[in-house]
Design an enzyme around this catalytic site. Structure first.
Site, PDB file in Angstrom:
ATOM      1  CE  LYS A  81     -12.274  24.162  -0.771  1.00  0.00           C
ATOM      2  NZ  LYS A  81     -13.026  22.927  -0.464  1.00  0.00           N
ATOM      3  CD  GLN A  95     -16.271  22.126   1.017  1.00  0.00           C
ATOM      4  OE1 GLN A  95     -15.656  22.736   0.152  1.00  0.00           O
ATOM      5  NE2 GLN A  95     -15.650  21.479   2.003  1.00  0.00           N
ATOM      6  CG  ASP A 127     -12.300  17.641  -3.649  1.00  0.00           C
ATOM      7  OD1 ASP A 127     -11.298  18.207  -3.176  1.00  0.00           O
ATOM      8  OD2 ASP A 127     -13.410  17.631  -3.094  1.00  0.00           O
TER       9      ASP A 127
END
Ligand code: NDP
Length: 291
Positions: free
Chosen positions: A49, A93, A116
């Protein structure tokens, strides 16, 4: 059989985003990446990322709390990122250590920085077909793969294997939406589903997201189906330097000769997830700049 090349489609998307970000004068979009602990898969995802952000011209801020961080400390960290005007998007994450309530963490991220797409508000917006929110990256990437490979879901039976908040449920909602490209008739299967192969065999489009290596075998697939393999499973393999190889939820060798289109693992859904995260970050930047 056509291979749906996620690497190629993601590369196109990334090039589009790079061209867009290059037109921004002044501040660039900024993505905060929070990785708790040293889970090996998370280490590689966050690295990827960070690298993709750099390629596009998105600034990334990497925050690496230790695995011992408490939920209260993690909340305080998220609160400070929520309040920081230089940060456009926040990604925590997954998976988080067992002592932390993951859904509570997702809820803590401010909806306007939730690139997200796991905050309650953004998941609700998917159900309401409200485009002002953020769609979570893997489901959004799957829809983009289908669209860019010329698969219209209208009139199709879409069978989703798995009902997680991260993949199964949101992708089912997206496939169901009453809009161009979607409009599918959707069935969701899970560990409580009886006679699962009888349902998967009816799928015109089969989306497998259960986390079981090679689960979908030839007898479970209708000839001519489009198959999207979301699974990323590490299978021990002594011939590899790492000691493992990655495999999907679909037995590719058996299923690929049968179907009309299929995504490989790796190189299918995975690269799209990262590309959609960048797309959401640029969207967050636009939405915040508009205020
Ligand atoms: P979860 O473990 O959260 O969910 C798995 C789902 O599959 C659950 O709904 C579970 O049912 C169902 N399931 C598990 N075993 C069976 C079975 N034998 N029969 C029927 N249903 C079953 O996984 P995720 O959704 O987070 O991830 C799924 C896979 O996708 C994983 O391999 C993961 O690594 C991968 N992934 C890939 C991404 C990418 O970028 N390509 C991103 C995110 C995930 P129940 O609800 O009843 O327990």
């Amino acid at each position: 059989m056509d291979l749906i090349d996620g690497n190629q489609i993601a590369t196109t998307l990334i090039a589009e985003l790079k061209a867009e970000v290059a037109t921004f004068t002044g501040r660039k979009p900024c993505l905060a990446l929070v990785r708790v602990g040293e889970d090996p898969a998370s280490v590689s995802y966050v690295k990827k990322k960070e690298k993709t952000a750099a390629e596009i011209g998105v600034t990334s801020r990497i925050i690496l709390p230790p695995v011992t961080i408490t939920q209260a400390e993690l909340f305080a960290l998220i609160d400070s990122l929520n309040a920081d005007p230089a940060v456009d998007g926040i990604l925590v994450q997954s998976p988080l250590p067992k002592h932390i309530d993951e859904v509570a963490v997702f809820r803590r991220v401010s909806p306007d920085k939730d690139v997200d797409g796991f905050n309650t508000l953004n998941l609700g917006k998917v159900a309401q077909e409200d485009d002002t929110g953020f769609v979570s990256c893997t489901p959004a990437g799957i829809m983009e793969l289908l669209a860019r490979s010329g698969t219209d879901l209208k009139g199709k039976h879409v069978v989703v294997l798995g009902r997680s908040l991260i993949v199964g449920k949101p992708v089912a909602l997206l496939a169901l939406q009453k809009r161009a490209g979607a409009n599918g008739t959707v069935t969701i299967c899970h560990s409580g589903t009886a006679n699962l192969p009888a349902l998967t065999r009816q799928a015109d489009v089969l989306i497998a997201a259960i986390g079981r290596a090679d689960f979908v075998t030839a007898d479970m697939v209708k000839p001519g189906a489009v198959v999207i393999d979301v699974g990323i499973n590490r299978v021990p393999d002594a011939t590899k330097k790492t000691g493992y190889r990655l495999t999907g939820d679909v037995n590719f060798a058996q299923v690929s000769p049968l179907c009309s289109k299929i995504t490989p693992v790796p190189g299918g859904v995975g690269p799209m997830t990262v590309a959609m995260l960048m797309k959401n970050t640029v969207k967050a930047f636009h939405l915040r700049s508009a205020h």
